[in-house]
Write an enzyme that holds these catalytic residues in place. Structure first.
Site, PDB file in Angstrom:
ATOM      1  N   GLY A 148     -25.800  45.337  28.036  1.00  0.00           N
ATOM      2  CA  GLY A 148     -24.908  46.667  27.802  1.00  0.00           C
ATOM      3  C   GLY A 148     -23.886  46.678  28.614  1.00  0.00           C
ATOM      4  N   GLN A 201     -30.540  48.221  31.172  1.00  0.00           N
ATOM      5  CA  GLN A 201     -29.569  48.820  30.660  1.00  0.00           C
ATOM      6  C   GLN A 201     -29.130  50.363  31.442  1.00  0.00           C
ATOM      7  OE1 GLN A 201     -27.940  48.187  28.013  1.00  0.00           O
ATOM      8  NE2 GLN A 201     -28.952  46.391  27.126  1.00  0.00           N
ATOM      9  N   HIS A 205     -12.633  21.792  24.640  1.00  0.00           N
ATOM     10  CA  HIS A 205     -12.200  22.138  25.835  1.00  0.00           C
ATOM     11  C   HIS A 205     -12.413  23.288  26.348  1.00  0.00           C
ATOM     12  CE1 HIS A 205      -8.833  23.234  28.573  1.00  0.00           C
ATOM     13  NE2 HIS A 205      -8.982  24.485  28.050  1.00  0.00           N
ATOM     14  N   ASP A 243     -31.842  35.062  22.608  1.00  0.00           N
ATOM     15  CA  ASP A 243     -31.372  36.443  22.808  1.00  0.00           C
ATOM     16  C   ASP A 243     -32.456  36.885  21.765  1.00  0.00           C
ATOM     17  OD1 ASP A 243     -30.673  38.953  23.664  1.00  0.00           O
ATOM     18  OD2 ASP A 243     -28.957  38.795  22.319  1.00  0.00           O
ATOM     19  N   SER A 244     -32.634  38.196  22.067  1.00  0.00           N
ATOM     20  CA  SER A 244     -33.899  38.829  21.284  1.00  0.00           C
ATOM     21  C   SER A 244     -33.598  39.511  20.059  1.00  0.00           C
ATOM     22  CB  SER A 244     -34.454  40.152  22.055  1.00  0.00           C
ATOM     23  OG  SER A 244     -33.580  40.874  22.453  1.00  0.00           O
ATOM     24  N   GLY A 245     -32.162  39.750  19.730  1.00  0.00           N
ATOM     25  CA  GLY A 245     -31.860  40.597  18.437  1.00  0.00           C
ATOM     26  C   GLY A 245     -31.257  41.795  19.109  1.00  0.00           C
ATOM     27  N   GLY A 246     -31.617  42.202  20.197  1.00  0.00           N
ATOM     28  CA  GLY A 246     -31.305  43.530  20.807  1.00  0.00           C
ATOM     29  C   GLY A 246     -29.512  43.731  20.870  1.00  0.00           C
ATOM     30  N   PHE A 247     -28.876  42.841  20.977  1.00  0.00           N
ATOM     31  CA  PHE A 247     -27.458  42.876  20.828  1.00  0.00           C
ATOM     32  C   PHE A 247     -26.924  43.196  19.308  1.00  0.00           C
ATOM     33  CE2 PHE A 247     -23.054  41.357  20.022  1.00  0.00           C
ATOM     34  CZ  PHE A 247     -22.587  42.100  21.052  1.00  0.00           C
ATOM     35  N   ASP A 298     -34.230  44.899  23.481  1.00  0.00           N
ATOM     36  CA  ASP A 298     -33.588  46.308  23.991  1.00  0.00           C
ATOM     37  C   ASP A 298     -32.845  47.056  22.992  1.00  0.00           C
ATOM     38  OD1 ASP A 298     -31.828  44.374  23.903  1.00  0.00           O
ATOM     39  OD2 ASP A 298     -30.644  44.855  25.785  1.00  0.00           O
ATOM     40  N   ASP A 338     -23.228  34.123  29.618  1.00  0.00           N
ATOM     41  CA  ASP A 338     -23.127  33.525  28.491  1.00  0.00           C
ATOM     42  C   ASP A 338     -22.066  34.263  27.846  1.00  0.00           C
ATOM     43  OD1 ASP A 338     -24.982  35.878  27.513  1.00  0.00           O
ATOM     44  OD2 ASP A 338     -24.143  35.196  25.703  1.00  0.00           O
TER      45      ASP A 338
END
Length: 375
Positions: free
Chosen positions: A221, A194, A339, A92-96, A146, A271
């Site tokens: 998003g 988005q 589990h 992931d890009s760091g957008g989150f 993003d 994910d």
RNA sequence: GGGAAGAUACCGAAGCGGUCAAACGGGGCAGACUGUAAAUCUGUUGGCUCAGCCUUCGUAGGUUCGAAUCCUGCUCUUCCCA
């Protein structure tokens, strides 16, 4: 990267396919365990591969950039060598983090200025350097940089934010196309749709990302505070217009029910931190329903965690796992995480089988009822 | 044998005349967690016919309008001296 669409269900948008990367094949629909800092928390790569049977895992640009730092990952020869996972990786890009670290970040046209959550130091992420960092980390699939807006954003904010994400996407692809992989295998850049909970914005976003003819497309998003109905509706709006012959990735989703509903709406990749984080906190997902293993009613229950579970850890008793979690023994978090991940991978594997043999929708509807059960 | 300190809810520990059913920590019970600032966070934890009432601060009495808080006896605990 190549995507071979094998089947689309006749009474559902559910699809089965195969993604081929230079690190191996991924059978879709697939769930991708999250390994933010280069490790799926608590699980060895041996068990991720052989027991959980994951086919691809995630890493996170923001976290790996801050620690250990990309120079160290580069010296290791890329993340695959560093963490000894020789199968596909997606970063992931760091957008989150633009969203989740909202308090300690500032957005400009140029990029996002962050304060490190580790030491408070200041850093600037731009579409360009995020592409460079992801080249250096060396994931097979890398994500566009993003802005992920909160679920309750209003239309004006969502529209402005989408437009910024779109300008950043142009810059991402320019930088991506002007640079080369560093370790001799190919990388694919996925753009992110988005538009928050506004169909019109989502449709515009899909039309825009399609112009890049990417190897795959992500929907971002969602699962950020909106209702589940809105999430499903936005998923449908997006998958209706996304190319059939490319994988679709619904980012950050979700519960087992969310995943089945996502598959039903045409999603191929998922994910979520839920199986690992919630597992560490004592929540187990099983084919019979949800268990809070800390509850007293399991204290003297010596039956297996999940009698029909696919992982070897499922044969540990509920009483033992409860004891470990309550006692804060690290093995408890490990067993619960393992589990849950094995269950998630079993779920998508079974969904794939049902799609291939034409039984998906009926099976999905039955499972959704069971999976909501609280045991 | 002499002296000192202390006994508070499941445990540890504040409180030292009224605003105390009693701070805080642990433990217990329950809840939350969705592209991981999370092995994290939140609520609750004497009883009940529950915006009120009842029973609790070693124990038995006493002082006071009022006591976990003051006084006396007793029981027990820890420490010091012999």
């Amino acid at each position: 990267m190549n995507f071979d669409l094998q089947t689309t269900a006749n009474n559902s948008r559910a699809r089965a396919g195969i993604i081929t990367t230079d690190h191996g094949k991924i059978e879709t629909p697939i769930f991708m365990p999250v390994g933010t800092a280069g490790s799926v928390k608590g699980i060895h790569t041996r068990d991720i591969e052989k027991d959980i049977k994951a086919q691809i895992i995630l890493g996170n640009t923001y976290h790996l950039y801050l620690r250990p730092g990309i120079d160290i990952i580069e010296a290791a020869g890329g993340l695959h060598k560093f963490n000894r996972w020789n199968r596909p990786i997606l970063t992931d890009s760091g957008g989150f983090q633009v969203f989740s670290l909202g308090d300690i970040r500032k957005l400009t046209e140029e990029g996002a200025r962050f304060q490190s959550h580790i030491d408070g130091s200041y850093h600037l992420f731009t579409p360009e350097n995020v592409m460079d960092i992801q080249r250096t980390i060396g994931a097979d699939i890398i994500m566009a940089f993003d802005e992920c807006t909160p679920g309750d954003a209003d239309f004006d904010y969502a529209k402005k934010s989408l437009e910024l994400t779109q300008r950043w996407l142009e810059r991402c692809f320019t930088q991506f196309n002007n640079t080369q992989p560093k370790y001799g295998y190919n990388q694919s850049l996925f753009p992110i749709v988005q538009g928050n909970t506004f169909s019109k914005l989502r449709q515009q976003a899909v039309a825009h990302v399609k112009t890049f003819n990417a190897d795959g497309y992500a929907i971002g998003g969602l699962s950020v505070g909106e209702t589940e109905e809105e999430m499903y509706e936005m998923t449908e709006v997006c998958t209706a217009d996304l190319p059939e012959n490319k994988p679709r990735y619904l980012m950050g989703v979700g519960t087992p029910v969310n995943i089945l509903e996502g598959i039903h709406r045409g999603i191929d990749m998922f994910d979520c931190v839920m199986p690992t984080r919630n597992g560490r906190n004592g929540m187990l997902f099983t084919s019979e329903g949800i268990i809070n293993i800390r509850n007293k009613k399991w204290a003297n229950d010596h039956a297996p965690i999940d009698e029909n579970g696919s992982s070897f850890v499922d044969q540990y008793s509920k009483a033992y796992l409860r004891h470990l979690i309550i006692s804060n023994e690290m093995l408890g978090a490990q067993i619960a995480s393992q589990h849950n991940l094995a269950f998630y991978l079993w779920l998508v594997k079974t969904a794939r089988e049902k799609i291939l043999n034409g039984e998906f929708l009926g099976w999905k509807n039955e499972m959704v009822i069971k999976l909501k059960e609280r045991l």
